[in-house]
Design an enzyme around this catalytic site. Structure first.
Site: not given
Length: 486
Positions: A12, A38, A114-115, A249, A255
């Protein structure tokens, strides 16, 4: 799973601003640059001297705010906004953020997340036993309910106590009538940055590309375990924990993030070029041209071409205007969704030995379709090079990979994958190559990165997901030597 060119789904996007006369419009503009994170829904909450105004809905940002008057009715000098892809909960409008909560001290506050929380089921059970009636089904609501029902004194103390109850990957933006607060999990799985507008307004958002969009200058990254508190008096840096261990991450660099973003001082575009260069060094092949799968693989393809000396060319075109495609019941319909988005420049590929660079392979169905597309256009051979390691393990921190059943690399050897996607050869970047390409974020053993989806080295306990993980272990036998964080 949406029939997109990629099989992975973004997390997100968050954007918040404090102290700007056109806060809602700037939030819209910032979210527009985060739309890649998102596409399911979007929302904005504005704050006009303690009075909150909210608009949210399903669809792209431009669809949710189709009527230009909607933005003008979000009054106030502060706002937070969110674009959503669901990693937990269903796809209804009730899960579209920001969410609103009532609070005994501050009256009302808004929250965007977000997560993905790894102990969400446990926390939901605790809150349910305390008599909480939930407004949605996603894990994003849980922090707000913990704060609202906390027995601590003062909003910030309640927030700190609540943040120490939840686990997993999380970046939060909260807004009360008198402050905006950002919080990042103790491992910093998700990126979050602070910027400043020319007029002094403070911006906090998921990526630096959103700062660029609104004309804000970069100030700093939000660090793991931090609270950033913004009021009319300025910005204060606090912590809800100092027991932190950076594990950003790695898929952000591979990506998710936009190539023009900078994450913790590292250019995403340059990191992807290095990934392409290193996969070329590790897995050379003779060919005539290098192609990248549009759009997120183009940086890696450029890096592969530069390292290998094989010319780069634009052999595939992505239709930027095709309608979004959702879950399709048959493979034929999924293939049709890809065919509407990708086309081949036949004059470039005909009669050529091709290196096809992509950033990842998930199910393999899209890779197979693209290889077939190139060969149908006259390619002599197609050698697939993936500028990341093979995806073998679930992610529990905010990426939509919570089972290995659809991960082709979890169920097949590389030669088997090569045969299935009908490529002439296939190779992946190694995990050490990935770490080298991104660069050391710190001197810890994991170099400050989470690579669990490739090597099974999870930096935290899995809590509510442990049973499912154990079932995957038993089913595939993949995880011998995998390491779960303490």
């Amino acid at each position: 799973m949406p029939a997109e060119i990629k099989g992975l789904n973004e997390e997100c996007g968050l954007f918040g601003i404090w102290g700007a006369s056109d806060a809602a419009q700037l939030t819209y503009d910032g979210l527009h640059s985060l739309q890649h994170r998102g596409q399911e829904g979007a929302g904005i909450v504005s704050n006009d001297q303690g009075q909150f105004y909210r608009h949210r809905g399903l669809g792209l940002l431009s669809e949710v705010f189709r009527d230009s008057e909607t933005i003008h009715q979000l009054y106030g000098s502060s706002a937070i906004g969110h674009v959503r892809y669901a990693t937990a909960g269903n796809h209804g409008v009730e899960n579209i953020q920001p969410m609103l909560f009532t609070h005994d001290e501050v009256g009302e506050f808004a929250l965007a997340h977000n997560g993905n929380l790894t102990n969400a089921d446990t926390i939901r059970g605790i809150l349910r036993d305390a008599g909480v009636s939930f407004q949605a089904t996603s894990d994003s609501e849980l922090l707000g309910e913990l704060v609202a029902t906390s027995h601590e004194t003062g909003f910030i103390n309640q927030l700190k106590a609540s943040l120490n109850q939840i686990h997993g990957g999380f970046a939060y933006l909260l807004m009360t009538p008198h402050m905006m607060v950002a919080a990042l999990d103790p491992n910093g799985f998700r990126p979050l940055v602070v910027g400043e507008m020319p007029d002094g307004a403070t911006v906090i958002c998921s990526e630096t590309c959103a700062l660029d969009q609104v004309g804000a200058s970069f100030v700093r990254d939000v660090e793991p375990g931090e609270l950033i508190i913004v009021t009319d008096d300025g910005m204060t840096i606090d912590h809800f924990t100092t027991d932190t261990h950076l594990a950003l991450c790695s898929m952000e660099y591979i990506y998710f993030a936009r190539p023009d973003s900078i994450i913790r001082g590292i250019s995403v575009h340059e990191a992807r070029k290095r990934m392409g260069a290193l996969v070329a060094r590790e897995n050379p092949v003779k060919a005539d041209i290098v192609l990248g799968v549009p759009n997120s693989s183009l940086s890696a393809a450029i890096g592969y071409a530069q390292e290998s000396g094989i010319p780069y060319d634009m052999g595939m075109i992505k239709n930027q205007y095709v309608a979004r495609t959702f879950i399709e019941p048959t493979q034929a319909k999924r293939d049709r969704g890809v065919s509407m988005k990708l086309s081949v420049v036949k004059s470039v590929v005909a009669g050529k030995d091709i290196v096809l660079v992509d950033d990842s392979i998930v199910r393999g169905t899209t890779s197979k379709y693209i290889v077939r597309l190139l060969k149908k256009a006259g390619a002599k051979s197609v050698h697939v090079r993936i500028a990341s390691p093979a995806l073998k393990f679930p992610c529990y921190y905010g990426i939509d990979i919570q089972t290995t059943k659809e991960l082709i690399a979890a169920n097949n050897t590389i030669p088997e994958i090569c045969t299935q996607i009908e490529a002439d050869s296939l190779a992946f970047l190694s995990v050490p190559g990935l770490i080298k390409a991104i660069g050391d974020l710190n001197d810890a053993e994991n170099h400050g990165l989470c690579t669990a989806y490739f090597d099974g080295n999870y930096p935290t306990p899995l809590y509510d997901y442990q049973a499912g993980f154990d079932a995957e272990v038993a089913r595939l036998g993949l995880y011998e030597g995998a390491n779960i964080g303490d």
